[in-house]
Each structure stands twice: as structure tokens, then as C-alpha cells.
Motif scaffolding. Structure first.
Motif, mmCIF file in Angstrom:
data_model
loop_
_atom_site.group_PDB
_atom_site.id
_atom_site.type_symbol
_atom_site.label_atom_id
_atom_site.label_comp_id
_atom_site.label_asym_id
_atom_site.label_seq_id
_atom_site.Cartn_x
_atom_site.Cartn_y
_atom_site.Cartn_z
ATOM 1 N N GLY A 39 53.882 -7.630 -69.036
ATOM 2 C CA GLY A 39 53.766 -8.877 -69.774
ATOM 3 C C GLY A 39 52.337 -9.290 -70.073
ATOM 4 N N ARG A 40 51.395 -8.413 -69.821
ATOM 5 C CA ARG A 40 49.972 -8.710 -70.073
ATOM 6 C C ARG A 40 49.635 -8.217 -71.480
ATOM 7 N NH1 ARG A 40 47.762 -6.148 -64.506
ATOM 8 N NH2 ARG A 40 45.712 -6.465 -65.476
ATOM 9 N N VAL A 41 50.165 -8.961 -72.467
ATOM 10 C CA VAL A 41 50.194 -8.491 -73.853
ATOM 11 C C VAL A 41 48.794 -8.362 -74.453
ATOM 12 C CG1 VAL A 41 51.134 -8.936 -76.143
ATOM 13 C CG2 VAL A 41 52.448 -9.563 -74.118
ATOM 14 N N ASP A 42 47.951 -9.344 -74.227
ATOM 15 C CA ASP A 42 46.612 -9.289 -74.813
ATOM 16 C C ASP A 42 45.823 -8.093 -74.275
ATOM 17 O OD1 ASP A 42 47.139 -11.543 -76.295
ATOM 18 O OD2 ASP A 42 46.217 -12.925 -74.859
ATOM 19 N N GLU A 43 45.937 -7.852 -72.971
ATOM 20 C CA GLU A 43 45.248 -6.707 -72.373
ATOM 21 C C GLU A 43 45.828 -5.393 -72.888
ATOM 22 O OE1 GLU A 43 44.297 -7.119 -67.970
ATOM 23 O OE2 GLU A 43 45.727 -8.759 -68.258
ATOM 24 N N TRP A 79 45.396 -0.565 -76.353
ATOM 25 C CA TRP A 79 45.918 0.251 -77.453
ATOM 26 C C TRP A 79 44.909 0.356 -78.602
ATOM 27 C CZ3 TRP A 79 51.221 -2.629 -77.170
ATOM 28 C CH2 TRP A 79 52.021 -2.003 -76.199
ATOM 29 N N GLU A 80 44.215 -0.751 -78.862
ATOM 30 C CA GLU A 80 43.207 -0.714 -79.921
ATOM 31 C C GLU A 80 42.067 0.233 -79.559
ATOM 32 O OE1 GLU A 80 42.258 -4.821 -80.307
ATOM 33 O OE2 GLU A 80 43.896 -5.232 -81.745
ATOM 34 N N ASP A 81 41.709 0.241 -78.285
ATOM 35 C CA ASP A 81 40.693 1.191 -77.801
ATOM 36 C C ASP A 81 41.191 2.621 -77.991
ATOM 37 O OD1 ASP A 81 38.479 2.332 -76.504
ATOM 38 O OD2 ASP A 81 39.433 2.166 -74.543
ATOM 39 N N ALA A 82 42.451 2.859 -77.600
ATOM 40 C CA ALA A 82 43.028 4.190 -77.769
ATOM 41 C C ALA A 82 43.110 4.579 -79.241
ATOM 42 C CB ALA A 82 44.424 4.230 -77.142
ATOM 43 N N LEU A 83 43.454 3.621 -80.082
ATOM 44 C CA LEU A 83 43.558 3.890 -81.527
ATOM 45 C C LEU A 83 42.210 4.313 -82.100
ATOM 46 C CD1 LEU A 83 45.203 3.810 -84.165
ATOM 47 C CD2 LEU A 83 44.584 1.388 -84.366
ATOM 48 N N LEU A 143 51.823 5.948 -83.976
ATOM 49 C CA LEU A 143 52.561 5.316 -82.888
ATOM 50 C C LEU A 143 51.761 4.195 -82.250
ATOM 51 C CD1 LEU A 143 55.016 5.153 -81.055
ATOM 52 C CD2 LEU A 143 54.017 6.975 -79.646
ATOM 53 N N LEU A 144 50.475 4.420 -82.087
ATOM 54 C CA LEU A 144 49.633 3.371 -81.505
ATOM 55 C C LEU A 144 49.616 2.136 -82.399
ATOM 56 C CD1 LEU A 144 46.674 5.448 -80.072
ATOM 57 C CD2 LEU A 144 48.000 3.762 -78.797
ATOM 58 N N GLN A 145 49.542 2.341 -83.698
ATOM 59 C CA GLN A 145 49.527 1.201 -84.615
ATOM 60 C C GLN A 145 50.850 0.440 -84.541
ATOM 61 O OE1 GLN A 145 46.724 0.204 -86.653
ATOM 62 N NE2 GLN A 145 48.061 -1.581 -86.371
ATOM 63 N N ILE A 146 51.960 1.174 -84.376
ATOM 64 C CA ILE A 146 53.269 0.527 -84.214
ATOM 65 C C ILE A 146 53.282 -0.340 -82.961
ATOM 66 C CG2 ILE A 146 55.705 0.963 -83.718
ATOM 67 C CD1 ILE A 146 55.480 3.459 -85.530
ATOM 68 N N LYS A 147 52.701 0.193 -81.874
ATOM 69 C CA LYS A 147 52.656 -0.570 -80.624
ATOM 70 C C LYS A 147 51.818 -1.838 -80.796
ATOM 71 C CE LYS A 147 53.165 3.400 -77.496
ATOM 72 N NZ LYS A 147 52.514 4.192 -76.435
ATOM 73 N N ILE A 148 50.696 -1.708 -81.454
ATOM 74 C CA ILE A 148 49.819 -2.860 -81.662
ATOM 75 C C ILE A 148 50.524 -3.919 -82.509
ATOM 76 C CG2 ILE A 148 47.677 -3.628 -82.759
ATOM 77 C CD1 ILE A 148 46.520 -0.834 -82.000
ATOM 78 N N ASP A 149 51.196 -3.475 -83.561
ATOM 79 C CA ASP A 149 51.918 -4.405 -84.425
ATOM 80 C C ASP A 149 53.042 -5.096 -83.662
ATOM 81 O OD1 ASP A 149 50.244 -3.624 -86.454
ATOM 82 O OD2 ASP A 149 51.688 -2.245 -87.379
ATOM 83 N N ALA A 150 53.755 -4.328 -82.817
ATOM 84 C CA ALA A 150 54.851 -4.909 -82.038
ATOM 85 C C ALA A 150 54.335 -5.966 -81.065
ATOM 86 C CB ALA A 150 55.599 -3.805 -81.295
ATOM 87 N N ALA A 151 53.213 -5.675 -80.428
ATOM 88 C CA ALA A 151 52.623 -6.629 -79.479
ATOM 89 C C ALA A 151 52.186 -7.890 -80.209
ATOM 90 C CB ALA A 151 51.439 -5.992 -78.760
ATOM 91 N N THR A 152 51.712 -7.732 -81.427
ATOM 92 C CA THR A 152 51.228 -8.888 -82.204
ATOM 93 C C THR A 152 52.379 -9.773 -82.661
ATOM 94 O OG1 THR A 152 49.343 -7.595 -82.989
ATOM 95 C CG2 THR A 152 49.900 -9.568 -84.229
ATOM 96 N N THR A 153 53.461 -9.134 -83.112
ATOM 97 C CA THR A 153 54.578 -9.907 -83.686
ATOM 98 C C THR A 153 55.541 -10.431 -82.620
ATOM 99 O OG1 THR A 153 55.821 -7.856 -84.037
ATOM 100 C CG2 THR A 153 54.493 -8.670 -85.871
#
Length: 215
Positions: free
Chosen positions: A175-179, A184-188, A200-210
């Protein structure tokens, strides 16, 4: 002339006395020297034999895993450990067997192998992969904090993107979404720089944002 004979006699006595006194030490020294040479050669031959046996066992374990004979692979792996001990070959065989166990849903024995590798300094070159795989096994078992503790500190060279992505996945589960998004952005960024597939990383980032967190 008498003096010369006396000197020669005295010198002879001294030589005989010296030989009597020091010969045992000389013999012992020679034995140790030659013993060291032959012992070192024996050790070299022994190590070469161990390497050959390790290679043979690895081929057998690998073949059994490829063919899906996991029970036979496990049996051969145990014999390999008892015969050649913890070597690079046993480490590689263990990694392959553990991966097959994960695919088969046998997470606990897989985790045991990964932990064994991480406890062996002779297998240090396998640690980064073993840590990442163990973290994934612990994630599947719901042990998120333990998994995160494995990935604390700087990532090993060459594993930065995988390290950051795995940490992001674990943080998201907690549940530590911002972290998670930051990881993920670092990995991207690292994957893009390495020419990897960032989709896939971009999908994860988008999912965390939305979504704002795990469901």
C-alpha cells in the motif's frame, strides 16, 4: 704437518657431529618439502576431478529438470551436494531446480535453495539473482516485509532495473503507492536506457496513478 692433520681430524669430527645433529632436521625438511609439492599436486588433481564430477551432475540435473522429472532432479541434486559439495555447479543446478519448483508451485523448497545459496560466500556471484528470485517467492507467499529486507541498500551492478521494479511491486502490495511509483519510474528510466521493453513498467505506473493503491 701434525698441526694440519689435527686440523683435518678436528674438522672431520665437527662435520660428523654436525651431520649427526642436523640430519634428522634435514630429512624432516625434505619430507615436508616434497610432501608439500606432492600434496599440492594431489589437491590440484582432486579439485579437477571435483569440477568434472560437478559438471556431469549439473548436466544430469539440468536434463531431468528440462524433461519435467523433478523428483529425479531433486534426487540427483542431493547426491551432487553430498559428492562434490557447494560449488558453482551445485549452485547453478540448485538455481535451475528451484526455478522449476516455483513453476510447479513448490515455493518452500525453492526458497530453501535460494537461502542456502545466499549463505554460501563461495556462490557470491549468484547472490543478485538468488535475492531477486527469493524476493519473488516471498512475495508469492505474502511475506512482503521479508522480501523488501532482501533488497535493502544499493542494487548490484547490472541489476539496478530489476531491483527497482521488484521493490516497486513489493511496496505497491504494502500500500506504499508513492514509493512504489518512484521505484517503478526509476526502473523505467534504467530499462529505457538499457534498451529494454518499458511497456509493463509504464502500465504499472499508470495503474498506481489512477487506482491510488492496490485493489
Amino acid at each position: 704437518m701434525a698441526v694440519e692433520l689435527y686440523d683435518e681430524h678436528e674438522q672431520g669430527e665437527r662435520v660428523r657431529k654436525w651431520i649427526k645433529e642436523y640430519t634428522p632436521a634435514i630429512i624432516v625438511g625434505l619430507i615436508l618439502a616434497f610432501g608439500g609439492i606432492f600434496g599440492f599436486r594431489y589437491w590440484q588433481d582432486y579439485r579437477a576431478d571435483q569440477q568434472l564430477m560437478g559438471s556431469d551432475y549439473y548436466q544430469v540435473v539440468s536434463q531431468q529438470v528440462t524433461e519435467g522429472n523433478l523428483e529425479s532432479a531433486e534426487s540427483e541434486y542431493q547426491v551432487m551436494l553430498e559428492t562434490v559439495g557447494e560449488t558453482a555447479y551445485t549452485g547453478l543446478a540448485g538455481m535451475q531446480l528451484a526455478a522449476a519448483w516455483v513453476d510447479d508451485g513448490r515455493l518452500s523448497p525453492a526458497a530453501e535453495i535460494y537461502r542456502g545459496i545466499l549463505e554460501n560466500r563461495r556462490l557470491e556471484s549468484l547472490w543478485p539473482v538468488a535475492k531477486l528470485r527469493l524476493a519473488r517467492v516471498l512475495e508469492a507467499q505474502g511475506e512482503y516485509e521479508q522480501a523488501l529486507s532482501l533488497l535493502e541498500g544499493a542494487a548490484p551492478e547490472g541489476f539496478e532495473a530489476s531491483w527497482a521494479e521488484t521493490r516497486g511491486d513489493l511496496l505497491f502490495e504494502r500500500g506504499r503507492v508513492d514509493e512504489a511509483r518512484a521505484a517503478w519510474e526509476d526502473a523505467l528510466a534504467r530499462r529505457t536506457a538499457d534498451g529494454g521493453n518499458p511497456r509493463l513498467l509504464q502500465i504499472k505506473i499508470d495503474a498506481a496513478t489512477t487506482e491510488g493503491g492496490p485493489s
